[in-house]
Motif scaffolding. Structure first.
Motif, PDB file in Angstrom:
ATOM      1  N   CYS A 249       0.839  -1.195   0.000  1.00  0.00           N
ATOM      2  CA  CYS A 249       0.000   0.000   0.000  1.00  0.00           C
ATOM      3  C   CYS A 249       0.874   1.246   0.000  1.00  0.00           C
ATOM      4  O   CYS A 249       1.820   1.358   0.775  1.00  0.00           O
TER       5      CYS A 249
ATOM      6  N   CYS B 189      -4.456   3.493  -1.444  1.00  0.00           N
ATOM      7  CA  CYS B 189      -5.006   3.142  -0.124  1.00  0.00           C
ATOM      8  C   CYS B 189      -5.899   1.898  -0.191  1.00  0.00           C
ATOM      9  O   CYS B 189      -6.903   1.871  -0.908  1.00  0.00           O
ATOM     10  N   LEU B 190      -5.549   0.870   0.544  1.00  0.00           N
ATOM     11  CA  LEU B 190      -6.312  -0.379   0.536  1.00  0.00           C
ATOM     12  C   LEU B 190      -7.542  -0.284   1.427  1.00  0.00           C
ATOM     13  O   LEU B 190      -8.288  -1.245   1.586  1.00  0.00           O
TER      14      LEU B 190
HETATM   15  S1  FES Z   1      -3.173   4.047   3.355  1.00  0.00           S
HETATM   16 FE1  FES Z   1      -2.735   1.972   3.352  1.00  0.00          FE
HETATM   17  S2  FES Z   1      -4.632   1.148   3.781  1.00  0.00           S
HETATM   18 FE2  FES Z   1      -5.069   3.227   3.696  1.00  0.00          FE
END
Ligand code: FES
Lengths: 391, 84
Positions: free
Chosen positions: B9, B44-45
């Motif tokens: 991520c 972002c996951l």
């Molecule tokens: S920034 Fe990595 S899961 Fe949201």
């Protein structure tokens, strides 16, 4: 300028080798109420600090007089009297070129002592109607007043004599590059890239002048300013999810239906855009380590980046003047800003939900502030037209 | 041996919390495993929204979520998964 014409104004300069301050001054001002843009280039006698002070004094006085619509011949006399005279050469102060253009497309140019400016219609040089005037009190300091009724696609290009005299004394350019050499170069450059931005053109001209110098070392301060009258290039930037989830569609439509370049800053925002457009987001890992997150690819979007960190870095680049030469998402973003004229920020105001670490610098206020900071820089320092809309 | 897909991520939270050090992950994967690991980036996951997954940074190895991912932990998990 008539509604659909935008003036792209930019300059580039390099300092004489061995000096750490440039003896040419370049100042610009946009007067929104009068839909008017003015630039002054002044070349101070000699080089270094003294030249720089003379040039800056001259340029700021000239700007005041022109912006205040004072009768210019009289203003010029006041300027000449205020500035010291070189004892050796018995000539005063600094030279200037003033370009003043108004909403009607009418441009006025006043020049004293600098090489004559060049006006180009596309890649064709234009002859200017000029009038010469001399102050009875200051012989040999002739001022040239010119007028041009501009059309979209026209450019006014002006420079200090460091450009026209580049290479002087070398076998290839005994008399220097000269205004004619410079003109032919510009005509060629514009014939092959008709839409070149002012920023690029100014850089190319200075770069070419430098190549004429022995050992490509600048023997004098070199400055070049460009006014480019053109249909505006727009950019729309979405950042942050909309306050109300029901607005997602409308939010993405603003991107989809916009003319010009499209940018999305923020992972959540990119997610909404991709979902509404029915496309995928791809985020390749960068080839080399970067200290901000990499760009993503979203079909239909010119640039998709992470949010806060990238915007913050872009603001830093804009503050420092030019982005550092490395390539990262923020440098790409700054490049797009600088290549656009009208920039529309659409800022979503939903609070990013439940970030696990409350100390993380991720919140609405930060997003809003950083967008405001970037907008102010683009508007005031880079003379862009900027609009911020909250959704 | 089994081929695995790793997603790192690079959203804001993860990047700040340490994923910036994972961009060059592929260079640390031992030679003999490289052909078995496909490393990708990710925006972002959305794991950072949820308190149930532990702390950022996150990576995923196929469908497994690894929280507080640092290099040694990731390499250990990759090795286990690949060697089955
Ligand atoms: S920034 Fe990595 S899961 Fe949201």
């Amino acid at each position: 300028m008539p509604e659909s014409v935008f003036v792209d104004i930019d300059m580039y300069q390099i300092t004489k080798r061995g000096q750490n301050i440039c003896g040419d001054a370049f100042i610009t001002r946009k007067i929104a109420e009068e839909q008017r843009a003015i630039a002054v280039l002044s070349d101070g006698l000699g080089s270094g600090v003294k030249a720089s002070i003379l040039a800056n004094m001259t340029a700021s006085m000239a700007m005041k007089f022109v912006a205040g619509n004072m009768e210019f011949l009289h203003s010029a006399e006041i300027m000449m009297e205020a500035l010291p005279i070189c004892q050796v050469r018995k000539i005063s102060y600094a030279t200037f070129t003033i370009v003043d253009c108004r909403a009607s497309g009418e441009a006025h140019i006043i020049e004293m002592g600098n090489p004559g400016c060049l006006c180009m219609r596309g890649s064709r040089p234009l002859e200017l109607e000029s009038r010469l005037m001399e102050s009875p009190r200051w012989e040999k300091r002739t001022m040239r007043f010119s007028r041009l009724h501009t059309r979209p696609g026209d450019r006014i290009i002006f420079f200090s004599d460091g450009i026209t005299q580049a290479g002087m004394g070398t076998d290839a350019f005994k008399l220097g590059w000269r205004r004619e050499g410079c003109r032919d170069f510009i005509a060629g450059a514009l014939a092959s890239s008709p839409h070149m931005s002012s920023r690029k053109l100014a850089r190319e001209i200075v770069g070419e002048a430098l190549r004429k110098e022995p050992a490509t070392v600048a023997g004098d301060d070199m400055s070049c300013g460009v006014f480019y009258f053109r249909h505006p290039r727009a950019l729309v930037l979405l950042t942050g999810p909309p306050f109300d989830r029901g607005s997602d569609r409308r939010f993405v439509d603003m991107l989809r239906d916009a003319r010009g370049r499209k940018v999305v800053c923020g992972g959540t925002t990119a997610g909404i855009v991709a979902r509404e457009l029915g496309v995928l987001i791809e985020t390749p890992l960068p080839r080399a380590r970067t200290d901000i997150p990499p760009v993503s690819r979203v079909a239909g979007v010119d640039l998709a980046t992470e949010g806060i960190l990238t915007l913050t870095r872009a603001a830093q680049y804009l503050e420092q003047g030019r982005p550092a030469d490395h390539s990262n998402a923020a440098a790409d973003l700054v490049e797009l800003f600088l290549e656009s004229d009208i920039i529309h920020f659409v800022v979503g105001t939903r609070i990013n939900e439940a970030h696990q670490d409350p100390t993380l610098p991720v919140d609405l206020e930060i997003r809003r502030n950083i967008v405001k900071r970037i907008a102010a820089l683009l508007e005031h320092r880079y003379l862009k037209e900027v609009r911020i809309q909250y959704i | 041996m089994k081929k695995v897909t790793v997603r790192v991520c690079s959203g804001t939270t993860c990047f700040v919390m340490g994923a910036s050090n994972l961009q060059m992950l592929h260079e640390y994967v031992p030679e003999e495993l490289r052909d078995w690991v496909d490393i990708q980036g990710a925006h972002c996951l959305e794991l950072c929204r949820d308190r149930n997954y532990g702390a950022a940074p996150y990576i995923t190895i196929d469908d497994e979520i690894v929280a507080e991912a640092d290099l040694s932990l990731i390499l250990e998990r990759i090795e286990q998964r690949v060697r089955g």
